[in-house]
Design a protein around this motif. Structure first.
Motif, mmCIF file in Angstrom:
data_model
loop_
_atom_site.group_PDB
_atom_site.id
_atom_site.type_symbol
_atom_site.label_atom_id
_atom_site.label_comp_id
_atom_site.label_asym_id
_atom_site.label_seq_id
_atom_site.Cartn_x
_atom_site.Cartn_y
_atom_site.Cartn_z
ATOM 1 N N PRO A 544 0.844 -1.296 0.170
ATOM 2 C CA PRO A 544 0.084 0.088 0.139
ATOM 3 C C PRO A 544 0.837 1.324 0.101
ATOM 4 N N LEU A 545 2.012 1.203 0.672
ATOM 5 C CA LEU A 545 2.942 2.264 0.785
ATOM 6 C C LEU A 545 3.605 2.553 -0.467
ATOM 7 N N TRP A 546 4.045 1.495 -1.059
ATOM 8 C CA TRP A 546 5.149 1.529 -2.207
ATOM 9 C C TRP A 546 4.634 0.659 -3.559
ATOM 10 N N GLN A 547 3.590 0.963 -4.173
ATOM 11 C CA GLN A 547 3.032 0.421 -5.229
ATOM 12 C C GLN A 547 3.833 0.322 -6.591
ATOM 13 N N LYS A 548 4.010 -0.790 -7.204
ATOM 14 C CA LYS A 548 5.151 -0.854 -8.365
ATOM 15 C C LYS A 548 4.246 -1.103 -9.512
ATOM 16 N N ARG A 549 4.911 -0.639 -10.779
ATOM 17 C CA ARG A 549 4.086 -0.922 -11.937
ATOM 18 C C ARG A 549 4.389 -2.437 -12.425
ATOM 19 N N LEU A 550 5.755 -2.876 -12.249
ATOM 20 C CA LEU A 550 5.781 -4.310 -12.690
ATOM 21 C C LEU A 550 6.194 -5.161 -11.369
ATOM 22 N N TRP A 589 1.241 -6.163 -14.203
ATOM 23 C CA TRP A 589 1.594 -5.109 -14.638
ATOM 24 C C TRP A 589 0.373 -4.158 -14.331
ATOM 25 N N ASP A 590 0.818 -2.951 -13.671
ATOM 26 C CA ASP A 590 -0.275 -2.342 -12.627
ATOM 27 C C ASP A 590 0.070 -0.855 -13.014
ATOM 28 N N THR A 591 -1.074 -0.210 -13.840
ATOM 29 C CA THR A 591 -1.061 1.146 -14.092
ATOM 30 C C THR A 591 -1.972 2.020 -13.075
ATOM 31 N N SER A 592 -2.687 1.227 -12.214
ATOM 32 C CA SER A 592 -3.948 1.840 -11.378
ATOM 33 C C SER A 592 -3.235 2.847 -10.158
ATOM 34 N N ASP A 593 -4.086 3.735 -9.935
ATOM 35 C CA ASP A 593 -3.645 4.764 -8.923
ATOM 36 C C ASP A 593 -3.537 4.338 -7.449
ATOM 37 N N SER A 594 -4.217 3.198 -7.099
ATOM 38 C CA SER A 594 -4.343 2.868 -5.914
ATOM 39 C C SER A 594 -4.305 1.353 -5.697
ATOM 40 N N LEU A 595 -3.591 0.633 -4.785
ATOM 41 C CA LEU A 595 -3.680 -0.725 -4.485
ATOM 42 C C LEU A 595 -4.977 -1.329 -3.977
ATOM 43 N N THR A 605 -2.429 -9.617 -14.907
ATOM 44 C CA THR A 605 -1.581 -10.619 -14.025
ATOM 45 C C THR A 605 -1.826 -11.817 -14.832
ATOM 46 N N THR A 606 -0.539 -12.711 -14.863
ATOM 47 C CA THR A 606 -0.436 -13.624 -15.328
ATOM 48 C C THR A 606 0.241 -14.756 -14.457
ATOM 49 N N ARG A 625 -3.561 -19.123 -15.087
ATOM 50 C CA ARG A 625 -4.663 -18.275 -14.935
ATOM 51 C C ARG A 625 -4.045 -16.771 -15.451
ATOM 52 N N ILE A 626 -5.146 -16.124 -16.061
ATOM 53 C CA ILE A 626 -4.834 -14.655 -16.339
ATOM 54 C C ILE A 626 -6.017 -13.911 -15.831
ATOM 55 N N ASP A 627 -5.752 -12.627 -15.207
ATOM 56 C CA ASP A 627 -6.620 -11.660 -14.675
ATOM 57 C C ASP A 627 -6.405 -10.439 -15.245
ATOM 58 N N GLY A 628 -7.527 -9.517 -15.439
ATOM 59 C CA GLY A 628 -7.279 -8.229 -15.824
ATOM 60 C C GLY A 628 -8.529 -7.309 -15.368
ATOM 61 N N SER A 629 -8.112 -6.185 -14.860
ATOM 62 C CA SER A 629 -9.315 -5.361 -14.573
ATOM 63 C C SER A 629 -8.764 -3.777 -15.127
ATOM 64 N N ALA A 630 -9.767 -3.119 -14.992
ATOM 65 C CA ALA A 630 -9.772 -1.578 -15.487
ATOM 66 C C ALA A 630 -10.731 -0.646 -14.889
ATOM 67 N N TYR A 631 -10.310 0.538 -14.809
ATOM 68 C CA TYR A 631 -11.035 1.255 -13.893
ATOM 69 C C TYR A 631 -11.183 2.861 -14.745
ATOM 70 N N TYR A 632 -12.467 3.256 -14.767
ATOM 71 C CA TYR A 632 -12.366 4.596 -15.561
ATOM 72 C C TYR A 632 -13.377 5.600 -14.593
ATOM 73 N N PRO A 633 -12.834 6.858 -14.420
ATOM 74 C CA PRO A 633 -13.508 7.773 -13.707
ATOM 75 C C PRO A 633 -14.401 8.645 -14.369
ATOM 76 N N VAL A 634 -15.781 8.357 -14.128
ATOM 77 C CA VAL A 634 -16.598 8.880 -15.111
ATOM 78 C C VAL A 634 -16.772 10.583 -14.728
ATOM 79 N N THR A 635 -16.587 10.697 -13.122
ATOM 80 C CA THR A 635 -16.633 12.035 -12.612
ATOM 81 C C THR A 635 -15.799 11.724 -11.393
#
Length: 774
Positions: A544-550, A589-595, A605-606, A625-635
């Protein structure tokens, strides 16, 4: 906000005369010298002393540069002084104490008790015993005061002038007390409340852009506006009006208007106006000053123009305080990022010309030596030594100094969770390198904090029941960063104990070595199992303190488990023992803004797990197994989130695979609306047997208001006997959830129901946990 109030010197000039306007006081000293010795001599003279008077008339013997002291007169020259009274007369006047003619003087002194009785008697007896004074020396007679008893008798015998004082006091039960009446707090009208309205005039005459910003800022800070048109009296309105005039002047100066004329007036309101008073502020902004020249006083930098390229101020633009301060801050940041760790931005100077409206801006900058990273030292109450600090650093010795790398090192030290305070500061060494740069030593000041942690969690999910977990961790039992933890789990369907050794930053930044030993018991609808597990893993994970992209992980594990399973050949369930060995690899591979609470970005993730059953020979198979998720801020308050998951097991028959290693769908982290592992093929006893493939998907609409939020979601998924997902017979669950946002992540409560519910399936399923569902 006070414009350029932090400017040490803001100067103005007009027609050949220069006035310095700064935070300095002018000190005027006038020095006078006076010689006062003769005066003091005269003041100390005794009137009537002829000798002193004669000396005063003589010229002073004190001269500049020398002091002449007159000689004392000889004793033989002094006049003879006649005695006032001779010895014979003096002796005749002194009484003879040896033989007194008064017999009273020869009597012994009376006792204190006799003296008190005599004093309590008649005044005549007391007066008779007093000796007569000598006729030659009149004596002042002092009468003694009566004692307490006599005083009481005199008070008792004194005549009573007020008849009521002689009457007896009434009984206590008949004594009437009149309560004290306090004045009630008056209403608004009794307190003299006045109402007023505010008029602000003249800002529109400045220019087309700044008045709106100034007026908006003024309204947000105005004392009159905060009073909401009400005050206790007119003096309070007047004080607010004066305060707002000072505020408006500061706002105008901050925007480049250094010669405003502001007038205030408090007048009775007109008949057509609301309120009692009108607080009017009239503004004449005057001229707006602009930069006529920008002068940077600094030594040459490398690369050339480093300061000028990071100074966004331009000649001809208005002198706006916010832009000036921002430009100076940008220079102060750019220099340490480009090899100048000891650069200092000096105090600005702005010379204003009132006739032309020009301003000459001068900024001194001491760049200091250009440096490269040298060694690292550390002291204090240390958690680990300087060698491990070097492991955390993302730079090598000899690299050009960059303050961003120093900030990164500081964050990494904080991320270890081993310190109460930690500081990283550059120090000059004076060591000149070959390219004329200087080696810069980093000094780390450590103050370690508590190393032990006790943690716990409690959750509930349909099909799993209640689950409670507790853990004890020592984060630095084996320095550096060698943590040991013991954890336990107790729930409706599972219980177990485990121990983990974890070394963070193991020989390399962000690399973790983990060794695990655990034993647990699970009792699910699909199977129950007694399991022991040994595992080792090297990974690069997010926190939570040190979120990494890879992120990545590679590990091995040995499993021994005794599990019940449905046997098609017998039609019943029996326990079977499995010995499993495997390796696993995971890449994310994580490009999200929060864990724990992402609002934008995506994750992918694979996981690949080659395993083998060792019961009768070596029987390998592959789990993936492969997992994918996406997040889009409408407002700012609404986020749309979605996820998908696909899984497969290749190379083994369904019933040759341990039930705990099969794929299942359903539950709080899978398809909500169904029990844990409730989807997929069912045995004749209506209990799931698991599968060798699955597919899942979810869509959520997350709406947040303050520290609370609501979520509407739709989940879908299924598990299949086949090795590849079939995308048929997909089951759906819909629901709504609540979120309570804390500083460590959201608390989640979801309620879901299955669509087209089948016999045996619950109509309502509840899930409680920490963090978003995905």
């Amino acid at each position: 906000m006070n414009g350029l109030s932090d400017t040490p010197c803001l100067r103005t000039r007009t027609r050949g005369a220069r006035v310095i306007r700064c935070g300095c006081a002018l000190l005027s000293l006038s020095v006078g010298l006076a010689y006062a010795a003769p005066v003091l001599a005269q003041e100390n003279q005794v009137p009537g002393d002829p000798a002193i008077q004669e000396r005063a008339e003589e010229p002073s013997s004190l001269k500049a540069g020398a002091m002449d002291v007159p000689a004392l007169p000889d004793a033989s020259d002094l006049p003879e002084v006649e005695p006032v009274i001779d010895d014979e007369e003096f002796n005749s006047r002194v009484p003879d104490l040896g033989a007194s003619e008064d017999p009273e003087l020869d009597k012994p002194l009376e006792s204190i008790a006799d003296f008190e009785r005599r004093m309590a008697g008649d005044g005549e007896n007391a007066g008779a015993s007093a000796p007569a004074p000598a006729p030659e020396a009149p004596v002042q007679t002092v009468q003694s005061l009566p004692d307490d008893a006599q005083t009481v008798r005199q008070i008792e015998n004194a005549p009573i002038r007020d008849a009521e004082l002689s009457e007896p006091l009434p009984p206590l039960d008949q004594f009437e007390v009149t309560p004290v009446e306090f004045a009630e707090e008056g209403g608004e009208e009794e307190q003299g409340e006045v109402r007023y309205r505010v008029e602000l005039e003249g800002l529109e005459s400045a220019d087309e852009e700044s008045p709106t910003a100034i007026k908006s800022m003024f309204n947000s800070l105005s004392a009159l506006e905060k009073g909401d048109g009400k005050a206790n009296n007119s003096a309070m309105v007047s004080a607010r009006l004066e305060e707002d005039a000072q505020l408006l002047q500061s706002l105008l100066e901050a925007d480049g208007w250094y010669t405003p004329r502001i007038r205030t007036r408090l007048a009775p309101a007109r008949d057509s106006d609301e309120g009692d008073l009108t607080a009017r502020i009239s503004v004449v902004p005057g001229q707006r000053f602009t930069f006529s020249d920008i002068v940077i006083e600094a030594d040459p930098t490398e690369p050339e123009g480093l300061i000028a390229d990071n100074m966004p101020l331009k000649v001809g633009e208005p002198i706006v305080a916010q832009r000036v301060q921002g430009a100076e801050a940008r220079v102060a940041v750019a220099l340490p990022q480009n090899g100048y760790p000891f650069a200092k931005v000096g105090q600005r100077d702005i010379l204003l010309d009132r006739d032309t409206g020009d301003g000459v801006y001068t900024l001194p900058v001491a760049i200091g030596p250009r440096g490269r990273f040298g060694g690292i030292t550390t002291d204090g109450d240390t958690a680990f030594d300087a060698d491990h600090v070097e492991v955390l650093a993302r730079f090598e010795e000899g690299d050009l100094y960059d303050s961003r790398m120093v900030d990164d090192l500081r964050k990494a030290l904080i991320g270890t969770s081993l310190f109460s305070t930690v500081a990283v500061e550059p120090e000059q060494t004076g060591e000149v390198l070959e390219d004329c740069t200087e080696a810069v030593r980093l000094h780390v000041k450590q103050e370690k904090g508590p190393a032990r942690t006790i943690a716990g969690s409690l959750g509930y999910a349909a099909g799993e029941g209640i689950t409670a977990q507790a853990a004890w961790t020592h984060r630095n039992m084996f320095p550096p960063e060698g943590a040991v933890s013991f954890n336990g789990i107790l729930g409706t369907q599972q219980m177990g104990l485990g121990s983990t050794f974890r070394r963070s930053n193991a020989g390399q930044r962000d690399r973790t070595l983990e060794l695990t030993a655990e034993a647990f018991y699970n009792d699910y609808d699909a199977y129950d199992a007694y399991t022991g597990r040994l595992a080792a893993r090297i990974s690069r994970d997010s926190t939570p303190l040190w979120q990494k992209r890879l992120t990545y992980g590679v590990g091995v594990e040995l499993i021994g488990t005794a599990e019940t399973d449905y046997r098609p050949e017998t039609g019943d369930r029996s326990r079977r023992t499995y010995y499993i060995a495997g390796v696993n690899g995971q890449v994310g591979w994580d490009t999200s803004d929060s864990l724990l609470d992402p609002t934008r970005g995506f994750r992918l993730t694979t996981l690949i797990q080659p395993e083998a059953t060792l019961n009768k020979g070596f029987n390998p198979y592959l789990r993936a197994r492969i997992d994918g998720s996406a997040y889009y801020p409408v407002t700012d308050s609404l986020v749309i989130a979605g996820r998908v998951r696909f899984g497969t097991i290749q190379g083994v028959g369904l019933f040759d695979l341990a039930p705990s290693r099969r794929l299942y769908a359903g539950g709080g982290g899978s398809v909500r609306g169904f029990s844990y592992q409730g989807l997929g093929e069912q045995a004749p006893d209506d209990r799931p047997v698991g599968g060798r493939s699955l597919n899942e998907g979810s869509v959520e609409a997350r709406y947040r208001f303050g520290n609370y939020g609501v979520v509407a979601f739709v989940d879908a998924g299924q598990a299949y006997r086949e090795t590849m997902p079939q995308f048929n017979d997909i089951r759906y669950g819909v629901g709504i959830g609540g979120r309570f946002y804390t500083n460590f992540g959201p608390m989640r409560l979801d309620v879901a129901t299955p669509i087209n519910r089948r016999p045996g399936e619950s109509s309502i399923n509840v899930y409680v946990s920490i963090g978003q569902a995905f």
